[in-house]
Design a protein around this motif. Structure first.
Motif, PDB file in Angstrom:
ATOM      1  N   THR A   2       0.792  -1.224   0.000  1.00 48.88           N
ATOM      2  CA  THR A   2       0.000   0.000   0.000  1.00 48.88           C
ATOM      3  C   THR A   2       0.825   1.274   0.000  1.00 48.88           C
ATOM      4  O   THR A   2       1.986   1.294   0.387  1.00 48.88           O
ATOM      5  CB  THR A   2      -0.906   0.039   1.247  1.00 48.88           C
ATOM      6  OG1 THR A   2      -0.092   0.078   2.419  1.00 48.88           O
ATOM      7  CG2 THR A   2      -1.816  -1.172   1.307  1.00 48.88           C
ATOM      8  N   TYR A   3       0.174   2.341  -0.476  1.00 51.75           N
ATOM      9  CA  TYR A   3       0.562   3.703  -0.155  1.00 51.75           C
ATOM     10  C   TYR A   3      -0.728   4.463   0.105  1.00 51.75           C
ATOM     11  O   TYR A   3      -1.774   3.834   0.271  1.00 51.75           O
ATOM     12  CB  TYR A   3       1.420   4.350  -1.257  1.00 51.75           C
ATOM     13  CG  TYR A   3       0.741   4.672  -2.549  1.00 51.75           C
ATOM     14  CD1 TYR A   3       1.060   3.987  -3.708  1.00 51.75           C
ATOM     15  CD2 TYR A   3      -0.203   5.701  -2.644  1.00 51.75           C
ATOM     16  CE1 TYR A   3       0.470   4.293  -4.919  1.00 51.75           C
ATOM     17  CE2 TYR A   3      -0.799   6.001  -3.847  1.00 51.75           C
ATOM     18  CZ  TYR A   3      -0.468   5.302  -4.984  1.00 51.75           C
ATOM     19  OH  TYR A   3      -1.054   5.609  -6.171  1.00 51.75           O
TER      20      TYR A   3
ATOM     21  N   ALA B 291      -4.228   3.006  -0.534  1.00 47.70           N
ATOM     22  CA  ALA B 291      -4.391   2.553  -1.917  1.00 47.70           C
ATOM     23  C   ALA B 291      -3.355   1.482  -2.245  1.00 47.70           C
ATOM     24  O   ALA B 291      -2.439   1.211  -1.477  1.00 47.70           O
ATOM     25  CB  ALA B 291      -4.260   3.735  -2.872  1.00 47.70           C
ATOM     26  N   ASN B 292      -3.510   0.886  -3.407  1.00 49.36           N
ATOM     27  CA  ASN B 292      -2.627  -0.177  -3.865  1.00 49.36           C
ATOM     28  C   ASN B 292      -1.281   0.374  -4.327  1.00 49.36           C
ATOM     29  O   ASN B 292      -1.197   1.464  -4.889  1.00 49.36           O
ATOM     30  CB  ASN B 292      -3.292  -0.927  -5.021  1.00 49.36           C
ATOM     31  CG  ASN B 292      -2.432  -2.054  -5.553  1.00 49.36           C
ATOM     32  OD1 ASN B 292      -1.955  -2.888  -4.795  1.00 49.36           O
ATOM     33  ND2 ASN B 292      -2.230  -2.071  -6.862  1.00 49.36           N
TER      34      ASN B 292
ATOM     35  N   ASN C 108       1.601  -1.412  -6.539  1.00 42.66           N
ATOM     36  CA  ASN C 108       2.219  -2.493  -7.316  1.00 42.66           C
ATOM     37  C   ASN C 108       1.717  -3.882  -6.943  1.00 42.66           C
ATOM     38  O   ASN C 108       2.371  -4.887  -7.248  1.00 42.66           O
ATOM     39  CB  ASN C 108       3.745  -2.455  -7.181  1.00 42.66           C
ATOM     40  CG  ASN C 108       4.349  -1.237  -7.854  1.00 42.66           C
ATOM     41  OD1 ASN C 108       3.760  -0.687  -8.786  1.00 42.66           O
ATOM     42  ND2 ASN C 108       5.504  -0.800  -7.387  1.00 42.66           N
ATOM     43  N   GLY C 109       0.577  -3.960  -6.283  1.00 45.22           N
ATOM     44  CA  GLY C 109      -0.038  -5.255  -6.018  1.00 45.22           C
ATOM     45  C   GLY C 109      -1.123  -5.536  -7.040  1.00 45.22           C
ATOM     46  O   GLY C 109      -1.247  -4.846  -8.062  1.00 45.22           O
ATOM     47  N   ALA C 110      -1.909  -6.579  -6.797  1.00 43.63           N
ATOM     48  CA  ALA C 110      -2.999  -6.916  -7.707  1.00 43.63           C
ATOM     49  C   ALA C 110      -4.043  -5.806  -7.693  1.00 43.63           C
ATOM     50  O   ALA C 110      -4.489  -5.385  -6.627  1.00 43.63           O
ATOM     51  CB  ALA C 110      -3.624  -8.247  -7.306  1.00 43.63           C
ATOM     52  N   PRO C 111      -4.458  -5.294  -8.850  1.00 42.45           N
ATOM     53  CA  PRO C 111      -5.446  -4.212  -8.888  1.00 42.45           C
ATOM     54  C   PRO C 111      -6.866  -4.727  -8.658  1.00 42.45           C
ATOM     55  O   PRO C 111      -7.116  -5.938  -8.681  1.00 42.45           O
ATOM     56  CB  PRO C 111      -5.303  -3.658 -10.307  1.00 42.45           C
ATOM     57  CG  PRO C 111      -4.880  -4.854 -11.112  1.00 42.45           C
ATOM     58  CD  PRO C 111      -3.995  -5.675 -10.196  1.00 42.45           C
TER      59      PRO C 111
ATOM     60  N   ASP D  84      -5.605   1.439  -7.310  1.00 41.05           N
ATOM     61  CA  ASP D  84      -6.955   1.462  -6.747  1.00 41.05           C
ATOM     62  C   ASP D  84      -6.938   1.742  -5.253  1.00 41.05           C
ATOM     63  O   ASP D  84      -6.064   1.261  -4.524  1.00 41.05           O
ATOM     64  CB  ASP D  84      -7.643   0.120  -6.985  1.00 41.05           C
ATOM     65  CG  ASP D  84      -7.888  -0.147  -8.452  1.00 41.05           C
ATOM     66  OD1 ASP D  84      -8.745   0.526  -9.026  1.00 41.05           O
ATOM     67  OD2 ASP D  84      -7.211  -1.027  -9.017  1.00 41.05           O
ATOM     68  N   ALA D  85      -7.930   2.508  -4.802  1.00 34.08           N
ATOM     69  CA  ALA D  85      -8.082   2.816  -3.379  1.00 34.08           C
ATOM     70  C   ALA D  85      -8.854   1.698  -2.682  1.00 34.08           C
ATOM     71  O   ALA D  85      -9.727   1.052  -3.276  1.00 34.08           O
ATOM     72  CB  ALA D  85      -8.801   4.146  -3.197  1.00 34.08           C
TER      73      ALA D  85
END
Length: 204
Positions: A17-18, A135-136, A138-141, A165-166
């Protein structure tokens, strides 16, 4: 028949996350995440993952809204809200620098149609803590929606990237009619089983 308890319909809680900073005015304006309903029914509760970046007697203050989307799939900021409410969340007692999930009963339940897309919107309205929506990174959207930012100064709406995506959770009652739900005094309940610390506004 008696109405069933609302069930989780869509859930996106990224593991890497970020955060999006949701500011009151200026270029940061409003952040929104679209989602596609999997169930026809009444949307009665929405969950958001936040990150507290301040300590002490401070609070988040923000507007939580549900909107229609346009033919392009983006939030329709020219249309009226389907549901809107303001929230104040005191941060003492909540985790700091670690994502946590807050769930909010909607002031007005929203009729959803399976396969249709809607938008969850946050706008900071005050408070003395930065409002940060997890939010995501670099993980699965989330494959059935996208994040957007609306810039107040020039009225532009900008996609934030399919892999950014949030976080959100939606609860849908597949049988209940749409009714206005009076909001009680603030109170929080632990939600288990969502993979993160979760707190929910308690109904009277």
């Amino acid at each position: 028949a008696a109405s069933a308890a609302p069930m989780i319909d869509q859930s996106y809680l990224p593991s890497t996350t970020y955060t999006y900073s949701v500011e009151a005015d200026g270029r940061d304006g409003v952040v929104a995440q679209t989602f596609t309903a999997g169930t026809t029914g009444s949307l009665t509760r929405v969950g958001i993952q936040f990150l507290a970046l301040a300590v002490g007697s401070v609070a988040f203050e923000f507007r939580l809204g549900i909107r229609k989307v346009g033919v392009d799939g983006a939030p329709d900021f020219d249309a009226d809200y389907l549901s809107v409410q303001t929230e104040r969340v005191p941060l003492p007692g909540l985790p700091v620098f670690s994502p946590f999930l807050l769930a909010f009963d909607l002031a007005t339940a929203v009729s959803l149609t399976s396969g249709s897309t809607y938008a969850i919107e946050l706008q900071r309205t005050g408070g003395d803590a930065p409002l940060t929506w997890v939010a995501n990174y670099n993980g699965a959207p989330y494959d059935a929606g996208n994040p957007y930012r609306y810039y107040n100064d020039n009225g532009s709406l900008v996609p934030l990237g399919a892999d950014r995506d949030a976080s959100f959770v939606t609860w849908v009652d597949a049988e209940a009619p749409v009714t206005v739900v009076p909001l009680p005094a603030a109170g929080w309940l632990l939600i288990a089983g969502l993979g993160a610390l979760g707190l929910a506004r308690r109904r009277a």
